[in-house]
Design a protein around this motif. Structure first.
Motif, PDB file in Angstrom:
ATOM      1  N   PRO A  61       5.352  -0.597  25.904  1.00 53.16           N
ATOM      2  CA  PRO A  61       6.517   0.075  25.332  1.00 53.16           C
ATOM      3  C   PRO A  61       7.750  -0.833  25.254  1.00 53.16           C
ATOM      4  O   PRO A  61       8.425  -0.883  24.220  1.00 53.16           O
ATOM      5  N   ALA A 183       3.644   1.306  13.861  1.00 52.36           N
ATOM      6  CA  ALA A 183       2.755   1.065  15.002  1.00 52.36           C
ATOM      7  C   ALA A 183       3.410   1.484  16.315  1.00 52.36           C
ATOM      8  O   ALA A 183       2.738   1.971  17.229  1.00 52.36           O
ATOM      9  N   MET A 184       4.746   1.320  16.414  1.00 52.11           N
ATOM     10  CA  MET A 184       5.420   1.718  17.656  1.00 52.11           C
ATOM     11  C   MET A 184       5.380   3.235  17.825  1.00 52.11           C
ATOM     12  O   MET A 184       5.049   3.729  18.901  1.00 52.11           O
ATOM     13  N   THR A 185       5.687   3.964  16.748  1.00 51.17           N
ATOM     14  CA  THR A 185       5.610   5.421  16.811  1.00 51.17           C
ATOM     15  C   THR A 185       4.190   5.851  17.199  1.00 51.17           C
ATOM     16  O   THR A 185       3.999   6.716  18.060  1.00 51.17           O
ATOM     17  N   ALA A 186       3.201   5.222  16.535  1.00 57.80           N
ATOM     18  CA  ALA A 186       1.807   5.577  16.800  1.00 57.80           C
ATOM     19  C   ALA A 186       1.437   5.282  18.253  1.00 57.80           C
ATOM     20  O   ALA A 186       0.737   6.078  18.897  1.00 57.80           O
ATOM     21  N   LEU A 187       1.931   4.153  18.776  1.00 56.93           N
ATOM     22  CA  LEU A 187       1.646   3.800  20.177  1.00 56.93           C
ATOM     23  C   LEU A 187       2.177   4.880  21.117  1.00 56.93           C
ATOM     24  O   LEU A 187       1.473   5.342  22.020  1.00 56.93           O
ATOM     25  N   PHE A 188       3.423   5.313  20.903  1.00 54.18           N
ATOM     26  CA  PHE A 188       4.005   6.326  21.794  1.00 54.18           C
ATOM     27  C   PHE A 188       3.275   7.657  21.632  1.00 54.18           C
ATOM     28  O   PHE A 188       3.053   8.368  22.615  1.00 54.18           O
ATOM     29  N   LEU A 189       2.882   8.007  20.407  1.00 51.39           N
ATOM     30  CA  LEU A 189       2.138   9.254  20.196  1.00 51.39           C
ATOM     31  C   LEU A 189       0.816   9.224  20.962  1.00 51.39           C
ATOM     32  O   LEU A 189       0.427  10.206  21.600  1.00 51.39           O
ATOM     33  N   VAL A 190       0.144   8.071  20.903  1.00 51.62           N
ATOM     34  CA  VAL A 190      -1.150   7.937  21.578  1.00 51.62           C
ATOM     35  C   VAL A 190      -0.993   8.038  23.101  1.00 51.62           C
ATOM     36  O   VAL A 190      -1.761   8.733  23.776  1.00 51.62           O
ATOM     37  N   ILE A 191       0.039   7.369  23.636  1.00 50.80           N
ATOM     38  CA  ILE A 191       0.284   7.445  25.085  1.00 50.80           C
ATOM     39  C   ILE A 191       0.585   8.896  25.460  1.00 50.80           C
ATOM     40  O   ILE A 191       0.070   9.421  26.457  1.00 50.80           O
ATOM     41  N   LEU A 192       1.391   9.571  24.633  1.00 53.12           N
ATOM     42  CA  LEU A 192       1.771  10.952  24.916  1.00 53.12           C
ATOM     43  C   LEU A 192       0.548  11.875  24.904  1.00 53.12           C
ATOM     44  O   LEU A 192       0.376  12.702  25.809  1.00 53.12           O
ATOM     45  N   VAL A 193      -0.318  11.716  23.892  1.00 54.54           N
ATOM     46  CA  VAL A 193      -1.532  12.546  23.823  1.00 54.54           C
ATOM     47  C   VAL A 193      -2.387  12.322  25.070  1.00 54.54           C
ATOM     48  O   VAL A 193      -2.863  13.268  25.690  1.00 54.54           O
ATOM     49  N   ASP A 194      -2.548  11.044  25.460  1.00 53.22           N
ATOM     50  CA  ASP A 194      -3.346  10.741  26.655  1.00 53.22           C
ATOM     51  C   ASP A 194      -2.740  11.373  27.901  1.00 53.22           C
ATOM     52  O   ASP A 194      -3.453  11.903  28.753  1.00 53.22           O
TER      53      ASP A 194
ATOM     54  N   ILE B  99      -4.049   4.226  16.339  1.00 51.94           N
ATOM     55  CA  ILE B  99      -2.833   3.498  15.960  1.00 51.94           C
ATOM     56  C   ILE B  99      -3.048   2.769  14.633  1.00 51.94           C
ATOM     57  O   ILE B  99      -2.196   2.822  13.742  1.00 51.94           O
ATOM     58  N   THR B 103      -0.990   3.797  11.272  1.00 51.64           N
ATOM     59  CA  THR B 103      -0.087   2.788  10.696  1.00 51.64           C
ATOM     60  C   THR B 103      -0.518   2.440   9.272  1.00 51.64           C
ATOM     61  O   THR B 103       0.323   2.298   8.377  1.00 51.64           O
TER      62      THR B 103
END
Lengths: 260, 111
Positions: A61, A183-194, B99, B103
């Motif tokens: 992050p 990609a940053m938004t997607a990264l945070f979404l993925v961490i949040l889902v997990d 991701i 993206t």
């Protein structure tokens, strides 16, 4: 080859095999973070910054937020408060690693302390040996491999960005990679889902979502989106901590246990 | 060093130092088996999901700031890409897949 050498080799091999799942994740996500930094910074020095920041931040992050910080010139105070809120969990991880790291010499211990991440911690707690010299060595190699994957990934991404901008024009590269910062938004979404897969994380996540949306909404109403986005982080985190303190009786697992 | 370089150097020192100190805190303070105060254990245990949720809001705040509502899709690109990322992650649970696809969809929609 003597026996000590052989055990050492098998220990390193074990640590490497255990770290393999982290290899793909760290190098790929690191590569994207490094690329974004090079595209944003636009100088040949990006590779140096990518290497240094990835070596010392050791956090996905933070590495992605760095790009946003450079773009916005975010005040250091906000970056430091955010770092504290994001990384305070590592202090708690550390508590359960105290005994495991005890057998290490001081430089090794200092290195292992600085390189704890969610993934490395998870692997270290799965260490097949009880606390002692073997376990410390195994944990050290896990830390070393994971750290290496991350630094190599981020630096390679930045180098790729620099070379692409050298071969084609900066504007051309910018238009081809338009939208890659999602990609940053997607990264945070993925961490949040997990995180939300675990029931105990759901209420905290909802509190964080609501509090920050309220702060952003309120600030936008008075000052517009641009100013609101730039100044939302600290008030959001203050509000989140205040809500946590207000509902502690319901959320704190230790208090709930005491009340039952 | 250019302006970015000076700013990055400051960040490297500030964020790097705070990152390291936070990780080192239990080793400095609690080496002898003491535990941190209950309120710190509580807040520290709850903060990570809340802060990640806040960062999701922060990312969408950035889209609003960049005028995503006045694009041809009126913010639809952000919503569609986020929905795909979440759906893929709930379904397959593979971070890289979620991701990359999210993206890629976003890049396609805004290209």
């Amino acid at each position: 080859m003597d026996a000590a050498h052989q055990t050492m080799r098998s220990l390193v091999r074990k640590a490497f095999v255990a770290s393999l799942p982290v290899l793909t994740g760290y190098t790929t996500m690191g590569f994207a973070a490094g690329l974004l930094l090079a595209l944003q910074d636009g100088t040949a020095a990006s590779a140096l910054w990518a290497a240094l920041t990835s070596a010392f931040f050791v956090s996905g992050p933070l590495q992605y937020l760095l790009v946003d910080w450079v773009r916005e010139g975010t005040p250091y105070m906000a970056t430091v408060v955010l770092t504290i809120c994001l990384n305070i969990r590592y202090s708690l991880y550390g508590l359960s690693l105290l005994d495991r790291f005890k057998a290490a010499s001081v430089p090794k211990r200092l290195y292992m302390i600085g390189t704890v991440t969610d993934e490395t911690y998870a692997l270290q707690t799965q260490c097949p040996w009880p606390a002692g010299l073997k376990s410390t060595r195994y944990c050290l190699f896990l830390a070393l491999f994971d750290h290496l994957y991350w630094v190599v990934g981020v630096t390679a991404g930045a180098l790729a960005g620099i070379f692409a901008q050298g071969i084609f024009s900066r504007a051309r590269v910018a238009s081809c990679t338009k939208g890659i910062d999602f990609a940053m938004t997607a990264l945070f979404l993925v961490i949040l889902v997990d995180q939300m897969r675990s029931k105990t994380n759901r209420i905290p996540a909802v509190i964080g979502l609501t509090a920050s949306a309220l702060v952003f909404g309120g600030l936008s109403y008075f000052r517009g989106f641009a100013a609101a986005k730039g100044s939302m982080l600290i008030p959001s985190m203050v509000l989140i901590v205040c809500v946590f303190l207000a509902v502690r009786t319901y959320l704190d697992p230790e208090r709930k246990g005491a009340a039952a | 060093m250019n302006a970015n370089g000076h700013y990055l150097l400051g960040l490297l020192v500030a964020v790097g130092l705070v990152s390291y100190l936070l990780r080192a805190l239990p080793f400095i303070l609690f080496g002898s088996g003491r535990k941190p105060p209950a309120v710190i254990r509580y807040i520290g245990g709850q903060l990570a999901p809340a802060v990640i949720a806040m960062l999701v809001v922060y990312c969408f705040a950035d889209c609003l700031k960049n005028g995503c509502l006045s694009t041809p899709l009126h913010g639809g690109a952000e919503l569609a890409a986020a929905a795909l990322t979440i759906a893929l992650h709930l379904w397959r649970g593979n971070p890289l897949l979620s991701i990359a696809c999210g993206t890629a969809l976003y890049m396609y929609l805004v290209a």
